[in-house]
Design a protein around this motif. Structure first.
Motif, mmCIF file in Angstrom:
data_model
loop_
_atom_site.group_PDB
_atom_site.id
_atom_site.type_symbol
_atom_site.label_atom_id
_atom_site.label_comp_id
_atom_site.label_asym_id
_atom_site.label_seq_id
_atom_site.Cartn_x
_atom_site.Cartn_y
_atom_site.Cartn_z
ATOM 1 N N GLY A 352 0.797 -1.222 0.000
ATOM 2 C CA GLY A 352 0.000 0.000 0.000
ATOM 3 C C GLY A 352 0.823 1.261 0.000
ATOM 4 O O GLY A 352 0.274 2.363 -0.004
ATOM 5 N N SER A 353 2.152 1.137 -0.068
ATOM 6 C CA SER A 353 2.979 2.339 0.023
ATOM 7 C C SER A 353 4.317 2.156 -0.705
ATOM 8 O O SER A 353 5.085 1.233 -0.399
ATOM 9 C CB SER A 353 3.207 2.650 1.501
ATOM 10 N N GLY A 354 4.583 3.046 -1.632
ATOM 11 C CA GLY A 354 5.791 2.959 -2.449
ATOM 12 C C GLY A 354 6.885 3.891 -1.984
ATOM 13 O O GLY A 354 6.676 4.760 -1.139
ATOM 14 N N ILE A 355 8.064 3.696 -2.541
ATOM 15 C CA ILE A 355 9.191 4.588 -2.266
ATOM 16 C C ILE A 355 10.000 4.709 -3.550
ATOM 17 O O ILE A 355 10.234 3.719 -4.243
ATOM 18 C CB ILE A 355 10.056 4.062 -1.095
ATOM 19 N N GLU A 356 10.400 5.946 -3.882
ATOM 20 C CA GLU A 356 11.098 6.143 -5.149
ATOM 21 C C GLU A 356 12.608 6.057 -4.979
ATOM 22 O O GLU A 356 13.161 6.588 -4.018
ATOM 23 C CB GLU A 356 10.745 7.510 -5.734
ATOM 24 N N VAL A 357 13.263 5.405 -5.950
ATOM 25 C CA VAL A 357 14.729 5.405 -5.979
ATOM 26 C C VAL A 357 15.175 5.865 -7.371
ATOM 27 O O VAL A 357 14.391 5.864 -8.317
ATOM 28 C CB VAL A 357 15.321 4.012 -5.683
ATOM 29 N N HIS A 358 16.438 6.264 -7.460
ATOM 30 C CA HIS A 358 16.923 6.811 -8.722
ATOM 31 C C HIS A 358 18.018 5.965 -9.350
ATOM 32 O O HIS A 358 18.614 6.345 -10.348
ATOM 33 C CB HIS A 358 17.360 8.267 -8.525
ATOM 34 N N LYS A 359 18.333 4.837 -8.721
ATOM 35 C CA LYS A 359 19.182 3.864 -9.400
ATOM 36 C C LYS A 359 18.857 2.456 -8.919
ATOM 37 O O LYS A 359 18.301 2.258 -7.836
ATOM 38 C CB LYS A 359 20.672 4.194 -9.264
ATOM 39 N N MET A 360 19.215 1.495 -9.759
ATOM 40 C CA MET A 360 18.998 0.091 -9.420
ATOM 41 C C MET A 360 20.372 -0.576 -9.396
ATOM 42 O O MET A 360 21.186 -0.381 -10.301
ATOM 43 C CB MET A 360 18.128 -0.591 -10.480
ATOM 44 N N ASP A 361 20.594 -1.397 -8.388
ATOM 45 C CA ASP A 361 21.883 -2.053 -8.217
ATOM 46 C C ASP A 361 21.883 -3.412 -8.940
ATOM 47 O O ASP A 361 21.033 -4.275 -8.684
ATOM 48 C CB ASP A 361 22.131 -2.251 -6.714
ATOM 49 N N ALA A 362 22.848 -3.602 -9.837
ATOM 50 C CA ALA A 362 22.869 -4.805 -10.674
ATOM 51 C C ALA A 362 23.031 -6.081 -9.844
ATOM 52 O O ALA A 362 22.425 -7.119 -10.144
ATOM 53 C CB ALA A 362 23.994 -4.697 -11.714
ATOM 54 N N GLU A 363 23.837 -6.010 -8.779
ATOM 55 C CA GLU A 363 24.044 -7.195 -7.936
ATOM 56 C C GLU A 363 22.748 -7.628 -7.245
ATOM 57 O O GLU A 363 22.426 -8.817 -7.162
ATOM 58 C CB GLU A 363 25.117 -6.897 -6.866
ATOM 59 N N ILE A 364 22.029 -6.638 -6.733
ATOM 60 C CA ILE A 364 20.775 -6.958 -6.029
ATOM 61 C C ILE A 364 19.734 -7.481 -7.027
ATOM 62 O O ILE A 364 18.987 -8.420 -6.732
ATOM 63 C CB ILE A 364 20.244 -5.729 -5.251
ATOM 64 N N LEU A 365 19.731 -6.903 -8.222
ATOM 65 C CA LEU A 365 18.804 -7.390 -9.244
ATOM 66 C C LEU A 365 19.069 -8.864 -9.549
ATOM 67 O O LEU A 365 18.149 -9.669 -9.684
ATOM 68 C CB LEU A 365 18.941 -6.571 -10.537
ATOM 69 N N LYS A 366 20.366 -9.206 -9.642
ATOM 70 C CA LYS A 366 20.733 -10.588 -9.947
ATOM 71 C C LYS A 366 20.262 -11.532 -8.838
ATOM 72 O O LYS A 366 19.691 -12.597 -9.100
ATOM 73 C CB LYS A 366 22.257 -10.670 -10.103
ATOM 74 N N LYS A 367 20.452 -11.086 -7.578
ATOM 75 C CA LYS A 367 19.989 -11.911 -6.455
ATOM 76 C C LYS A 367 18.466 -12.069 -6.484
ATOM 77 O O LYS A 367 17.934 -13.152 -6.219
ATOM 78 C CB LYS A 367 20.400 -11.277 -5.117
ATOM 79 N N ALA A 368 17.778 -10.972 -6.809
ATOM 80 C CA ALA A 368 16.311 -11.014 -6.848
ATOM 81 C C ALA A 368 15.842 -12.011 -7.897
ATOM 82 O O ALA A 368 14.905 -12.792 -7.674
ATOM 83 C CB ALA A 368 15.761 -9.618 -7.153
ATOM 84 N N GLU A 369 16.537 -12.007 -9.023
ATOM 85 C CA GLU A 369 16.177 -12.932 -10.095
ATOM 86 C C GLU A 369 16.348 -14.388 -9.622
ATOM 87 O O GLU A 369 15.489 -15.235 -9.895
ATOM 88 C CB GLU A 369 17.081 -12.638 -11.298
ATOM 89 N N LEU A 370 17.442 -14.649 -8.915
ATOM 90 C CA LEU A 370 17.680 -16.022 -8.432
ATOM 91 C C LEU A 370 16.600 -16.461 -7.437
ATOM 92 O O LEU A 370 16.146 -17.603 -7.454
ATOM 93 C CB LEU A 370 19.072 -16.127 -7.790
ATOM 94 N N VAL A 371 16.175 -15.533 -6.583
ATOM 95 C CA VAL A 371 15.089 -15.843 -5.645
ATOM 96 C C VAL A 371 13.848 -16.270 -6.417
ATOM 97 O O VAL A 371 13.195 -17.278 -6.091
ATOM 98 C CB VAL A 371 14.768 -14.618 -4.755
ATOM 99 N N LEU A 372 13.536 -15.545 -7.476
ATOM 100 C CA LEU A 372 12.310 -15.835 -8.230
ATOM 101 C C LEU A 372 12.418 -17.154 -8.983
ATOM 102 O O LEU A 372 11.464 -17.924 -9.053
ATOM 103 C CB LEU A 372 11.988 -14.684 -9.190
ATOM 104 N N ILE A 373 13.605 -17.419 -9.538
ATOM 105 C CA ILE A 373 13.801 -18.706 -10.232
ATOM 106 C C ILE A 373 13.571 -19.851 -9.242
ATOM 107 O O ILE A 373 12.934 -20.854 -9.563
ATOM 108 C CB ILE A 373 15.212 -18.778 -10.866
#
Lengths: 376, 376
Positions: A352-373
């Motif tokens: 119900g509540s968002g937060i804005e960021v201005h960059k995305m970290d490639a390492e964290i994205l990779k970890k997130a992808e592995l979690v989803l797989i």
């Protein structure tokens, strides 16, 4: 320094009607909407082939009975789905009809179809004679609760989604629940993801309602879907009417999960539907929010569970973010380029509540992808 | 009947600056306008060839010195005049540049040129990424006092003027008086007719001022022209900010004299300039107003005298209205079709005050034409 200051406001108003059987002869709603109008005005219909050609018989019969407007006898059928936005010949066909049938800007162009057809027709209407009145009749869950009730239109160009388009509010929108019967399983489900999105950003109570009703939604219960659509449309419309209707700033809360979703649609040549891609994009940014410390484990797993319960896949091989030649990561820059200004990505800090960021970290994205797989 | 009501207002603001030597290295105005802005933003220039290629050296030198924005090194030159609106290849060239140079919607597309170039570039900017910020630098009398300071853009399609276009306010306008030096005699004079028009509809004092200064205007006195432009721009801007900025109604007071003018331009393949055609269109509708009993003989002859004193022709062989195959009369229906709704023509009841009618009488038009032929 000599200058003249210009300053004015333009008010935009339209209604989104909810009905059943818009062109049933016993349903005067559509005719009544135009009744007080000058009856020399014309209405030209552009229809998504996916809706079925039988709708043209219904329209003809309706306008034989009801006379508030002059029906242009030619009804233009166009393909549904993204292809209609990719090939400018469909845009040209609408302009030709405007010219041939002398549709002026107090007359109407109505579009019946899914989001792609509405986007195309809305754009053609917006630029013909500097804006012909545009009536939207969305036929999918997605267009009835999201794209069809908003103020944007567009077509693709240079292979880029909505490269050409405008902000142009419709003259009116008519949501007819009977059109939802024509939807296949994937289109039915696909539209639910935008409701999950708007709930995640704006309304925890609505999120809980979707959780409670996920089974009924997946089982195509009509009344449950009707409530989902009306509440989702309402939240979207409130957002649009808020701070920045024509999006002059860089903030796009309603684009939660969309940076990768847009890119995935394009990478799969639109074989993955918009709503399916948005579900995967939300899953990615939800886990990313959790791994970045913004979102609790509990909220993260509630969100992923709901998406799965609704029948969505959580990721796709082309969502691959870990390598140097990751194609999905190009979506970040394209997203920034399309919206303009600084990269602004909406993440979640709680349901119900968002937060804005201005960059995305490639390492964290990779970890997130592995979690989803791991969850698939 | 179930519906959701949408309602919001969008505020539009922009300044029209008046300066001399916009890209002189000693003039910080242009740079200062963008200074507080994020300096990663780009500016892409499209320039009317009529302005002269030397302007690209000036722009390059200016952006070498001043760094508020990143200049896109490619400066696109396009032909001036109506031809640039007739051939969509120029529109495509601008879109290609937007794509190639990744101009996003917080960046800028600037147009330097006459009304046609501004109309083209404004349209391309308005539909790229749903609206890139557009800077107008008008270089003719007509564009500095009328088209360039307003909210419309457009290109021609199916041989019809402004068939495609939008209402899209510019981000800012910079009127540089030095550009007027580059104008030929006809372009200089042509722009004065829109000032006569707005005076006739809105401001009798301004009309008297033009009468008093007609000699100086015809003799190209700079200070006199500067006042004419600023006052005319101001009246136009006040009108736009008034009741109906995006022209949703049928009333078009600023189109006095324009129904026949637009058609004459087209019939002569734009060899007659817009301002020249407007002078003839105003002469026709002035005499028509007089013959119809709305306008006094005295006011009628003051208006015709002023137009002649400024060096305008009062009519043209193709303004022929008397025969069954009169081509100029087709302009009435095309005018109605473009604006939409009921035919609405502004006539005059006195200098400074118009009156709307909804039909034109062919017999009176024929008589009006004969009066004007007699005066030539």
């Amino acid at each position: 320094m000599k200058y003249l200051q210009q300053s004015f406001s333009v008010k935009f108003e339209y209604k989104v009607y909810f009905t059943s059987g818009l062109f049933d002869l016993s349903n005067p709603l559509f005719n009544d909407f135009f009744k007080s109008d000058d009856s020399s005005k014309k209405i030209f219909f552009v229809v998504d082939e996916g809706v079925g050609r039988v709708v043209s018989d219904q329209i003809n019969a309706y306008f034989n009975l009801y006379k508030a407007l002059n029906l242009v006898p030619e009804i233009l059928f166009v393909p549904g789905g993204e292809q209609v936005k990719n090939d400018t010949k469909y845009f040209d066909q609408i302009l030709e009809a405007v010219n041939t049938h002398k549709i002026d800007r107090h007359s109407y162009i109505a579009a019946i179809g899914g989001g792609s057809v509405l986007d195309l027709v809305g754009y053609a209407a917006a630029v013909s004679h500097r804006g012909i009145r545009h009536i939207r009749i969305p036929t999918t869950v997605l267009s009835q609760n999201d794209s069809g009730i908003g103020v944007k239109n567009g077509i693709n160009y240079f292979g880029k989604k909505n490269f050409l388009g405008t902000f142009a509010p419709p003259f009116a929108v008519f949501n007819d629940e009977l059109f939802l019967n024509t939807l296949g399983e994937r289109d039915w489900r696909s539209g639910i993801s935008e409701a999950v999105k708007v709930a995640l950003i704006k309304d925890p109570v609505f999120f809980e309602w979707i959780e409670t009703n996920a089974g009924l939604l997946a089982a195509r219960d009509r009344e449950t879907m009707n409530y989902l659509i009306i509440r989702c449309a309402e939240l979207h419309m409130q957002h649009i009417a808020g701070k920045d209707p024509f999006e002059s700033g860089s903030s796009r809360p309603l684009d939660f999960g969309h940076w990768s979703a847009h890119k995935l649609e394009q990478l799969t040549d639109f074989k993955v539907l918009h709503g399916e891609a948005v579900a995967m994009g939300m899953a990615l940014d939800t886990v990313y929010s959790n791994l970045s410390g913004y979102l609790s484990d509990h909220d993260c797993s509630r969100i992923l569970s709901l998406l799965q319960q609704l029948g969505f896949e959580l990721t796709h091989p082309l969502m691959e973010t870990g390598s140097d030649n990751s194609k999905i990561l190009l979506g970040l820059e394209e997203f920034r380029e399309h919206l303009g200004g600084e990269l602004t990505i909406m993440l979640l800090e709680k349901i119900g509540s968002g937060i804005e960021v201005h960059k995305m970290d490639a390492e964290i994205l990779k970890k997130a992808e592995l979690v989803l797989i791991g969850k698939q």
